[in-house]
Design an enzyme around this catalytic site. Sequence first.
Site, PDB file in Angstrom:
ATOM      1  N   TYR A 172      -2.548  37.865   7.863  1.00  0.00           N
ATOM      2  CA  TYR A 172      -3.227  39.148   8.113  1.00  0.00           C
ATOM      3  C   TYR A 172      -3.958  39.610   6.842  1.00  0.00           C
ATOM      4  O   TYR A 172      -5.126  39.990   6.890  1.00  0.00           O
ATOM      5  CB  TYR A 172      -2.181  40.165   8.574  1.00  0.00           C
ATOM      6  CG  TYR A 172      -2.716  41.498   9.011  1.00  0.00           C
ATOM      7  CD1 TYR A 172      -3.397  41.641  10.215  1.00  0.00           C
ATOM      8  CD2 TYR A 172      -2.515  42.651   8.234  1.00  0.00           C
ATOM      9  CE1 TYR A 172      -3.864  42.888  10.636  1.00  0.00           C
ATOM     10  CE2 TYR A 172      -2.971  43.889   8.635  1.00  0.00           C
ATOM     11  CZ  TYR A 172      -3.642  44.010   9.844  1.00  0.00           C
ATOM     12  OH  TYR A 172      -4.101  45.244  10.253  1.00  0.00           O
ATOM     13  N   LYS A 176      -7.940  40.205   6.395  1.00  0.00           N
ATOM     14  CA  LYS A 176      -8.511  41.526   6.079  1.00  0.00           C
ATOM     15  C   LYS A 176      -9.139  41.535   4.684  1.00  0.00           C
ATOM     16  O   LYS A 176     -10.133  42.217   4.443  1.00  0.00           O
ATOM     17  CB  LYS A 176      -7.442  42.617   6.209  1.00  0.00           C
ATOM     18  CG  LYS A 176      -6.893  42.789   7.627  1.00  0.00           C
ATOM     19  CD  LYS A 176      -7.939  43.289   8.616  1.00  0.00           C
ATOM     20  CE  LYS A 176      -7.317  43.728   9.931  1.00  0.00           C
ATOM     21  NZ  LYS A 176      -8.298  44.226  10.901  1.00  0.00           N
TER      22      LYS A 176
END
Length: 267
Positions: A172, A176
């Site tokens: 993640y 991001k």
Amino acid sequence: MNPTDTKGEHTMPDYTHRITLSNQRALVTGASRGLGAEIAIVFADAGADLVITGRDDAGLDATREAVKKKGRRCLSVQADLRTVEGPRVAGLKALESLGTVDILVNNAGVVHVDSLLGTSLEHWEETLNVNLRAPWLLAQTVVPKMIEQRRGKVINISSLAGVLAPEGHGAYSASKGGLNLLTQAMAAEWARFNIQANAVAPTVILTAMGRQVWGEPAKGDPMKARIPARRFGEPAEVADLVLFLASSASDFICGQVLRLDGGLSSV
Ligand code: NAP
């Protein structure tokens, strides 16, 4: 917009005419629930017509009805953003329905809480494809029209986990963090065409995703205690910042990753 004329007097319209989306056309991904649904409804309130995407039909229906109640047009498009075709088809359908996309909000996202050593290839690819590749593919589809019209906004919903690296969020954070640099690259290439690309990076917001990761008090309470504001964020607080970034009030803000974190990254 030039804020002053040659005599140094203000020529900008008052703020109520700057923080509005009247006559704007927006594409919001991941609007079947959570932050995307909130952003779509706030955009409709501000006067925008919308195309919304997701996979869950019932959720898309609910958001579409809420937008229509505000008197705005809304088309929902089912698209799986894990694929290459999904983002492209969503972008093309938005162009077909709206004529152009003035505002692209790359909001859809997915998280799997895994250690780096325990992350499966399937989870890695889903996370990178939905959170990072899809925003690029969607922009490739709709930004040429923005360049033609010399006006546009791209808002990428990133995460504080794209700036810091909380344990268990490796894929993640990589997606991001990549999205943050993609945002800067978008600004570097497109600001000259009066297109502003920015990202917002929230800490925990109690949506389905927020609850999935932080909903248990045993995990959520210590996290809350680390946040100087001593609370998690509200979906409306994200939507209000996205509205500002979508409006002409933010026309000189480009390539920024704005942290919405109750002070968490300041301590
Ligand atoms: P959410 O409630 O889980 O909603 C995620 C949205 O993304 C849903 O509408 C979902 O639609 C869509 N989506 C997921 N996978 C998809 C796929 N393969 N194809 C198409 N759509 C897909 O999450 P949220 O909290 O609203 O999160 C929205 C954004 O904010 C995400 O980018 C997330 O990373 C970011 N964010 C959230 C938090 C938080 O604490 N909530 C914090 C920081 C950043 P379908 O299920 O209908 O496909």
